[in-house]
Write a protein that holds these residues in place. Structure first.
Motif, PDB file in Angstrom:
ATOM      1  N   VAL A 123       0.909  -0.980   0.017  1.00  0.00           N
ATOM      2  CA  VAL A 123      -0.086  -0.204  -0.009  1.00  0.00           C
ATOM      3  C   VAL A 123       0.903   1.206   0.007  1.00  0.00           C
ATOM      4  CG1 VAL A 123      -1.826   1.495   1.497  1.00  0.00           C
ATOM      5  CG2 VAL A 123      -2.028  -1.081   1.093  1.00  0.00           C
ATOM      6  N   ARG A 124       1.919   1.251   0.941  1.00  0.00           N
ATOM      7  CA  ARG A 124       2.862   2.370   0.879  1.00  0.00           C
ATOM      8  C   ARG A 124       3.848   2.604  -0.132  1.00  0.00           C
ATOM      9  NH1 ARG A 124       3.203   4.655   6.167  1.00  0.00           N
ATOM     10  NH2 ARG A 124       1.716   3.738   7.627  1.00  0.00           N
ATOM     11  N   ALA A 125       4.057   1.427  -0.982  1.00  0.00           N
ATOM     12  CA  ALA A 125       5.082   1.684  -1.941  1.00  0.00           C
ATOM     13  C   ALA A 125       4.546   2.398  -3.374  1.00  0.00           C
ATOM     14  CB  ALA A 125       5.697   0.059  -2.703  1.00  0.00           C
ATOM     15  N   PRO A 126       5.289   2.976  -3.932  1.00  0.00           N
ATOM     16  CA  PRO A 126       4.936   3.503  -5.198  1.00  0.00           C
ATOM     17  C   PRO A 126       4.496   2.573  -6.154  1.00  0.00           C
ATOM     18  CG  PRO A 126       7.404   4.072  -4.630  1.00  0.00           C
ATOM     19  CD  PRO A 126       6.827   3.047  -3.756  1.00  0.00           C
ATOM     20  N   GLN A 127       3.049   3.002  -6.540  1.00  0.00           N
ATOM     21  CA  GLN A 127       2.159   2.297  -7.357  1.00  0.00           C
ATOM     22  C   GLN A 127       2.804   1.627  -8.752  1.00  0.00           C
ATOM     23  OE1 GLN A 127      -0.891   0.641  -5.734  1.00  0.00           O
ATOM     24  NE2 GLN A 127       0.658   1.366  -4.109  1.00  0.00           N
ATOM     25  N   CYS A 128       2.847   0.413  -9.075  1.00  0.00           N
ATOM     26  CA  CYS A 128       3.371   0.222 -10.484  1.00  0.00           C
ATOM     27  C   CYS A 128       2.053  -0.342 -11.466  1.00  0.00           C
ATOM     28  CB  CYS A 128       4.209  -1.177 -10.119  1.00  0.00           C
ATOM     29  SG  CYS A 128       5.687  -0.980  -9.126  1.00  0.00           S
ATOM     30  N   PRO A 129       2.058  -0.027 -12.492  1.00  0.00           N
ATOM     31  CA  PRO A 129       1.222  -0.540 -13.701  1.00  0.00           C
ATOM     32  C   PRO A 129       1.749  -1.948 -13.852  1.00  0.00           C
ATOM     33  CG  PRO A 129       2.863   0.831 -14.842  1.00  0.00           C
ATOM     34  CD  PRO A 129       3.293   0.942 -13.333  1.00  0.00           C
ATOM     35  N   ALA A 130       0.760  -2.614 -14.564  1.00  0.00           N
ATOM     36  CA  ALA A 130       0.979  -3.849 -15.092  1.00  0.00           C
ATOM     37  C   ALA A 130       1.844  -4.024 -16.211  1.00  0.00           C
ATOM     38  CB  ALA A 130      -0.296  -4.619 -15.538  1.00  0.00           C
ATOM     39  N   ALA A 131       2.862  -4.732 -15.958  1.00  0.00           N
ATOM     40  CA  ALA A 131       3.869  -5.214 -17.181  1.00  0.00           C
ATOM     41  C   ALA A 131       3.450  -6.303 -17.773  1.00  0.00           C
ATOM     42  CB  ALA A 131       5.488  -5.241 -16.645  1.00  0.00           C
ATOM     43  N   ILE A 132       2.556  -7.225 -17.366  1.00  0.00           N
ATOM     44  CA  ILE A 132       2.058  -8.538 -18.039  1.00  0.00           C
ATOM     45  C   ILE A 132       0.767  -8.257 -17.964  1.00  0.00           C
ATOM     46  CG2 ILE A 132       2.279 -10.952 -18.113  1.00  0.00           C
ATOM     47  CD1 ILE A 132       5.170 -10.945 -16.868  1.00  0.00           C
ATOM     48  N   THR A 133       0.036  -8.783 -19.002  1.00  0.00           N
ATOM     49  CA  THR A 133      -1.620  -8.644 -18.947  1.00  0.00           C
ATOM     50  C   THR A 133      -2.161  -9.791 -19.542  1.00  0.00           C
ATOM     51  OG1 THR A 133      -1.396  -5.994 -19.398  1.00  0.00           O
ATOM     52  CG2 THR A 133      -3.482  -7.436 -19.775  1.00  0.00           C
ATOM     53  N   LEU A 134      -2.890 -10.383 -18.985  1.00  0.00           N
ATOM     54  CA  LEU A 134      -3.649 -11.728 -19.084  1.00  0.00           C
ATOM     55  C   LEU A 134      -4.790 -11.235 -19.768  1.00  0.00           C
ATOM     56  CD1 LEU A 134      -2.903 -14.641 -19.451  1.00  0.00           C
ATOM     57  CD2 LEU A 134      -3.875 -14.938 -16.962  1.00  0.00           C
ATOM     58  N   ASP A 135      -4.976 -11.244 -21.102  1.00  0.00           N
ATOM     59  CA  ASP A 135      -6.072 -10.941 -21.871  1.00  0.00           C
ATOM     60  C   ASP A 135      -7.101 -12.180 -22.166  1.00  0.00           C
ATOM     61  OD1 ASP A 135      -4.802 -12.172 -23.659  1.00  0.00           O
ATOM     62  OD2 ASP A 135      -4.702 -10.351 -25.211  1.00  0.00           O
ATOM     63  N   GLY A 136      -8.247 -11.855 -22.827  1.00  0.00           N
ATOM     64  CA  GLY A 136      -9.125 -12.996 -23.215  1.00  0.00           C
ATOM     65  C   GLY A 136      -8.726 -14.044 -23.854  1.00  0.00           C
ATOM     66  N   SER A 137      -8.009 -13.846 -24.828  1.00  0.00           N
ATOM     67  CA  SER A 137      -7.662 -14.931 -26.021  1.00  0.00           C
ATOM     68  C   SER A 137      -6.307 -15.734 -25.046  1.00  0.00           C
ATOM     69  CB  SER A 137      -6.865 -14.308 -27.005  1.00  0.00           C
ATOM     70  OG  SER A 137      -5.589 -13.411 -26.744  1.00  0.00           O
ATOM     71  N   GLY A 138      -5.272 -15.123 -24.362  1.00  0.00           N
ATOM     72  CA  GLY A 138      -4.441 -15.849 -23.501  1.00  0.00           C
ATOM     73  C   GLY A 138      -4.994 -16.611 -22.570  1.00  0.00           C
ATOM     74  N   LEU A 139      -6.264 -16.363 -22.013  1.00  0.00           N
ATOM     75  CA  LEU A 139      -6.921 -17.068 -21.105  1.00  0.00           C
ATOM     76  C   LEU A 139      -7.355 -18.321 -21.658  1.00  0.00           C
ATOM     77  CD1 LEU A 139      -8.702 -14.575 -18.739  1.00  0.00           C
ATOM     78  CD2 LEU A 139      -6.922 -16.173 -17.926  1.00  0.00           C
ATOM     79  N   ALA A 140      -7.898 -18.169 -22.673  1.00  0.00           N
ATOM     80  CA  ALA A 140      -8.735 -19.002 -23.739  1.00  0.00           C
ATOM     81  C   ALA A 140      -7.541 -20.188 -24.226  1.00  0.00           C
ATOM     82  CB  ALA A 140      -9.645 -18.678 -24.779  1.00  0.00           C
ATOM     83  N   ARG A 141      -6.453 -19.793 -24.688  1.00  0.00           N
ATOM     84  CA  ARG A 141      -5.455 -20.658 -24.901  1.00  0.00           C
ATOM     85  C   ARG A 141      -5.047 -21.482 -23.774  1.00  0.00           C
ATOM     86  NH1 ARG A 141      -3.538 -16.208 -28.050  1.00  0.00           N
ATOM     87  NH2 ARG A 141      -1.824 -15.752 -26.687  1.00  0.00           N
ATOM     88  N   ILE A 142      -4.696 -21.174 -22.602  1.00  0.00           N
ATOM     89  CA  ILE A 142      -4.300 -21.464 -21.579  1.00  0.00           C
ATOM     90  C   ILE A 142      -5.278 -22.519 -21.115  1.00  0.00           C
ATOM     91  CG2 ILE A 142      -3.670 -21.262 -19.238  1.00  0.00           C
ATOM     92  CD1 ILE A 142      -2.328 -18.634 -19.724  1.00  0.00           C
ATOM     93  N   ARG A 143      -6.751 -21.990 -20.803  1.00  0.00           N
ATOM     94  CA  ARG A 143      -7.740 -23.063 -20.646  1.00  0.00           C
ATOM     95  C   ARG A 143      -7.640 -24.248 -21.609  1.00  0.00           C
ATOM     96  NH1 ARG A 143     -12.586 -22.399 -17.869  1.00  0.00           N
ATOM     97  NH2 ARG A 143     -14.097 -23.759 -18.562  1.00  0.00           N
TER      98      ARG A 143
END
Length: 388
Positions: A347-367
Motif C-alpha cells: 500500500v505504501r510503496a509507489p504504485q506500479c502498472p501492469a507489465a504483463i497482461t493476461l487478456d481473453g485470448s491468452g486465457l482461452a489458450r491456457i484453458r
C-alpha cells in the motif's frame, strides 16, 4: 531519514550475520551426517575382527540414513505439464520469471490445493511450479499473474531456506526428527477385557513391551532433542532472509501484474478455507444428487463453479484475517505475522502498472492447454474428496 538509514543498515548487517551463521550450522549438519556414514561404513566393512565394531557401524549407519540429503521429487499422482504441452502457459511463466529475475521453470504440476509454490526436484534441481487449481480458478486474470510472480520470486537465490545447501540441511533435520518420533510408543495402552481368553498373558506381554519402549524412549530422547533444536535454530537464523525474500517477491508481483493486483492476490488468500469447503460440498453433491440426474461427466464444471463461488465471496467483502490464522505465502514463509506487514508495504510503496497482461485470448489458450489436466485433478477431487 538518517535514523531510518542507520536502522536499515543495522538490520541488513544482522541479517547477513544470521545467514552466515545458518550456513555454518548447515555445514556442521552435513559434516556430521557424512562423518556418521563414513565411520559406520568403515566399522561395518573393516571391523569384522571383533564382535562389537560391526554392530556399532550398523548403528551409525542407521543414524545417518534418516539425515541423508534428499533431492526433491515430483508428485507422481499430480498431472505434470511440460512446455511442449502448454506453450501459452509457459510463455506467461517465462515472462514472469524473467521480470522477477529468477530462473525459468521446467515443469508445472497441477494440484487440488489452494496454493502456488515452486518445487526443486532432481539432482540438477529443476524448477517446477506447483499450481493449485482452486486458487487459479478463484482468482481474476491479473491476480493469477500476481500469485505466480509471488511464487516465482519467493524462490530467488536470496531465500536460503529454499537453497541447495541450507535447505537440504533443514529438510534432513526435519526428516530425521520425524523418523525418530515415529518410533515413540503409543500413549494409549490397549484395553483388554479381564474375562477375555488369554487376558493375563496379553497383559503381561503389554507390560514387558511398555518397559522396553520406555528404555528405548530414553535412548532416542537425545538425538530427537538435538535434531529438533538444530532445526529450530536454522529456522530462526534464516527468518530474516526468508522475510526479505517474501518482500522482494511482493515487489516482483507488483511489477508484473500491477500493485493493485498484487495486493488483491495477497488479500484473497483469505478465501482458501471457504473455497475448500465449497469444493468439498460440490464433491459430495456430485457423488449423490448430480449423479442421479445427469449422465454428463460430473467434473466438467467444477472449476467454473468454484470461480463463481469465489466471486460471490469477494463481493461480500470478507473481513481481513489477523492473528495466527492469517494466511502466509506457503512454503518458505517467514510466518503469518508478516502478512499485515506485506500488505502495508504494497500500500505504501509507489504504485506500479501492469507489465504483463493476461487478456481473453491468452486465457482461452491456457484453458484449452490445461483441459485434460484440469479434468484429471477434478476426477481426483471427486474420488478422494477434500481434506479440510
Amino acid at each position: 531519514m538518517e535514523s531510518d538509514r542507520h536502522s536499515r543498515s543495522a538490520g541488513t548487517t544482522s541479517a547477513r550475520f544470521a545467514t552466515a551463521a545458518a550456513y555454518a550450522v548447515a555445514g556442521a549438519v552435513h559434516l556430521v551426517t557424512a562423518g556418521l556414514f563414513l565411520t559406520g561404513l568403515r566399522l561395518t566393512v573393516l571391523g569384522f575382527r571383533t564382535f562389537f565394531q560391526p554392530w556399532i557401524g550398523v548403528l551409525l549407519l542407521g543414524m545417518a540414513f534418516p539425515m541423508r540429503p534428499r533431492p526433491g521429487r515430483l508428485d507422481p499422482d499430480a498431472p505434470t505439464v511440460r512446455e511442449a504441452d502448454a506453450p501459452a502457459l509457459f510463455a506467461l511463466l517465462h515472462r514472469t520469471a524473467d521480470l522477477a529475475g529468477v530462473r525459468r521453470v521446467d515443469a508445472v504440476q497441477l494440484t487440488a490445493d489452494f496454493s502456488v509454490s515452486v518445487l526443486h526436484y532432481g539432482l540438477r534441481r529443476g524448477r517446477c511450479l506447483v499450481l493449485g487449481l482452486p486458487l487459479w480458478a478463484s482468482y481474476p486474470p491479473q491476480q493469477r499473474v500476481a500469485a505466480v510472480a509471488q511464487a516465482l520470486g519467493g524462490g530467488a537465490p536470496r531465500n536460503v531456506r529454499d537453497g541447495a545447501f541450507v535447505g537440504s540441511a533443514l529438510r534432513s533435520l526435519t526428516a530425521g526428527s520425524r523418523a525418530v518420533r515415529e518410533g515413540e510408543p503409543s500413549a494409549t495402552p490397549p484395553r483388554i477385557s479381564p474375562v477375555a481368553l488369554g487376558a493375563a498373558a496379553v497383559a503381561d506381554g503389554t507390560r514387558r513391551f511398555d518397559a522396553r519402549s520406555r528404555k528405548s524412549e530414553w535412548l532416542l530422547w537425545i538425538p530427537r532433542t538435538a535434531l529438533a533444536a538444530t532445526a529450530r535454530l536454522l529456522l530462526w537464523l534464516t527468518e530474516p532472509a526468508a522475510r526479505r525474500a517474501l518482500f522482494e517477491a511482493d515487489d516482483a508481483s507488483a511489477r508484473a501484474a500491477s500493485s493493485q493486483a498484487a495486493l488483491a492476490a495477497l488479500r484473497d488468500r483469505r478465501l482458501a478455507r471457504a473455497v475448500s469447503v465449497e469444493m468439498h460440498r460440490l464433491a459430495i453433491e456430485k457423488h449423490t444428487i448430480v449423479r442421479a440426474h445427469t449422465s454428463a461427466a460430473p467434473q466438467e464444471d467444477l472449476w467454473d463453479m468454484l470461480d463463481a463461488h469465489a466471486a460471490v465471496l469477494r463481493a461480500q467483502d470478507m473481513p481481513q484475517p489477523s492473528g495466527p490464522d492469517a494466511p502466509s505465502a506457503g512454503p518458505g514463509s517467514a510466518g503469518s505475522g508478516s502478512y499485515a506487514l506485506r500488505m502495508e508495504r504494497l500500500v505504501r510503496a509507489p504504485q506500479c502498472p501492469a507489465a504483463i497482461t493476461l487478456d481473453g485470448s491468452g486465457l482461452a489458450r491456457i484453458r484449452e492447454e490445461l483441459h485434460v489436466p484440469r479434468q484429471t485433478v477434478a476426477q481426483q477431487v471427486l474420488r478422494d474428496g477434500v481434506q479440510l
